[in-house]
Design a protein around this motif. Sequence first.
Motif, short mmCIF file in Angstrom:
data_model
loop_
_atom_site.label_atom_id
_atom_site.label_comp_id
_atom_site.label_asym_id
_atom_site.label_seq_id
_atom_site.Cartn_x
_atom_site.Cartn_y
_atom_site.Cartn_z
N GLY A 264 0.68 10.18 5.19
CA GLY A 264 -0.20 9.35 5.99
C GLY A 264 -0.31 7.91 5.52
O GLY A 264 -1.11 7.14 6.06
N GLN A 265 0.45 7.51 4.51
CA GLN A 265 0.40 6.17 3.96
C GLN A 265 1.67 5.40 4.31
O GLN A 265 2.72 5.99 4.54
CB GLN A 265 0.28 6.21 2.43
N HIS A 266 1.58 4.07 4.33
CA HIS A 266 2.74 3.20 4.49
C HIS A 266 2.68 2.13 3.40
O HIS A 266 1.60 1.79 2.90
CB HIS A 266 2.78 2.54 5.88
N LEU A 267 3.83 1.63 3.00
CA LEU A 267 3.88 0.60 1.97
C LEU A 267 3.49 -0.75 2.56
O LEU A 267 3.91 -1.10 3.66
CB LEU A 267 5.27 0.52 1.35
N THR A 268 2.71 -1.49 1.81
CA THR A 268 2.31 -2.83 2.24
C THR A 268 3.11 -3.86 1.46
O THR A 268 3.46 -3.63 0.31
CB THR A 268 0.79 -3.06 2.03
N ARG A 269 3.40 -4.97 2.09
CA ARG A 269 4.11 -6.06 1.41
C ARG A 269 3.14 -6.91 0.60
O ARG A 269 3.47 -7.42 -0.45
CB ARG A 269 4.84 -6.93 2.42
N GLY A 270 1.93 -7.08 1.10
CA GLY A 270 0.93 -7.88 0.39
C GLY A 270 -0.06 -7.00 -0.33
O GLY A 270 0.27 -5.90 -0.77
N TRP A 271 -1.27 -7.49 -0.42
CA TRP A 271 -2.35 -6.73 -1.04
C TRP A 271 -3.60 -6.97 -0.20
O TRP A 271 -4.31 -7.95 -0.39
CB TRP A 271 -2.56 -7.18 -2.48
N PRO A 272 -3.83 -6.10 0.80
CA PRO A 272 -4.97 -6.30 1.70
C PRO A 272 -6.30 -6.39 0.94
O PRO A 272 -6.47 -5.75 -0.11
CB PRO A 272 -4.94 -5.07 2.60
N VAL A 273 -7.20 -7.16 1.47
CA VAL A 273 -8.53 -7.33 0.88
C VAL A 273 -9.53 -6.58 1.74
O VAL A 273 -9.74 -6.92 2.91
CB VAL A 273 -8.92 -8.82 0.79
N LEU A 274 -10.16 -5.55 1.17
CA LEU A 274 -11.17 -4.77 1.86
C LEU A 274 -12.31 -4.50 0.89
O LEU A 274 -12.07 -4.06 -0.23
CB LEU A 274 -10.59 -3.42 2.32
N HIS A 275 -13.53 -4.77 1.31
CA HIS A 275 -14.69 -4.36 0.54
C HIS A 275 -15.93 -4.34 1.42
O HIS A 275 -15.96 -4.96 2.48
CB HIS A 275 -14.92 -5.20 -0.72
N ALA A 276 -16.92 -3.61 0.96
CA ALA A 276 -18.13 -3.37 1.75
C ALA A 276 -19.26 -4.32 1.40
O ALA A 276 -20.34 -4.19 1.94
CB ALA A 276 -18.60 -1.93 1.54
N GLU A 277 -18.99 -5.27 0.52
CA GLU A 277 -20.05 -6.17 0.07
C GLU A 277 -19.48 -7.56 -0.19
O GLU A 277 -18.27 -7.75 -0.19
CB GLU A 277 -20.68 -5.62 -1.20
N SER A 278 -20.33 -8.52 -0.41
CA SER A 278 -19.89 -9.87 -0.74
C SER A 278 -19.43 -9.94 -2.18
O SER A 278 -19.90 -9.18 -3.04
CB SER A 278 -21.04 -10.87 -0.55
#
Length: 193
Positions: free
Chosen positions: A11-25
């Motif tokens: 269910g995963q795919h390789l990313t070229r970059g490094w996505p930024v995800l977070h639930a807070e500032s």
Amino acid sequence: MADPAARTPPGQHLTRGWPVLHAESIPPFDPATWRFRADGAVEEPTEWSWEEFRSLPPSTLTSDFHCVTGWSKLDNTWEGVLFREVAHRVRPLPSASHVVVEAPSGYTANLPLEALLEDDVLFAWGHNGEPLPPEHGGPLRLVVPKRYGWKSVKWAVRTRFLDRDLRGYWEERGYHNDADPWLEQRYSWQEGR
């Protein structure tokens, strides 16, 4: 290294970059006032300044990172201190079975102590030879390669050792308590299957 496809969970795919995800500032960081605390079910509750924490024995490890949203980033080189070095210094009580790691906002993630004592778990201050950027958890983030990324708490400032499991931020909101990417443990409705 093994074939990238063999290192990518279902269910995963390789990313070229490094996505930024977070639930807070992103919290501000001042090395003069920053503190890291380890307490709870331990013999020696301890608080470190940034300089003191950085003086703990460093380790450099390379591991893969898997986000529950479906991307994986392979071959990350992390520099920091192993979780077990922190645990060694505070000496968990025999009753300690779980740990909650916290960020300044109160964001938390929970894991069994046994999982955090594995050889590849560390508090990282560096990534691929550079200081860990704030958007990726700098100055310090937990890295737990065998679990989905939400367990790798960004901006870590506290580790509480507990005698029971206590669900963290995403676990309280319907995510799986264990978060093993190889078993696709994404959501709480999958628990007990």
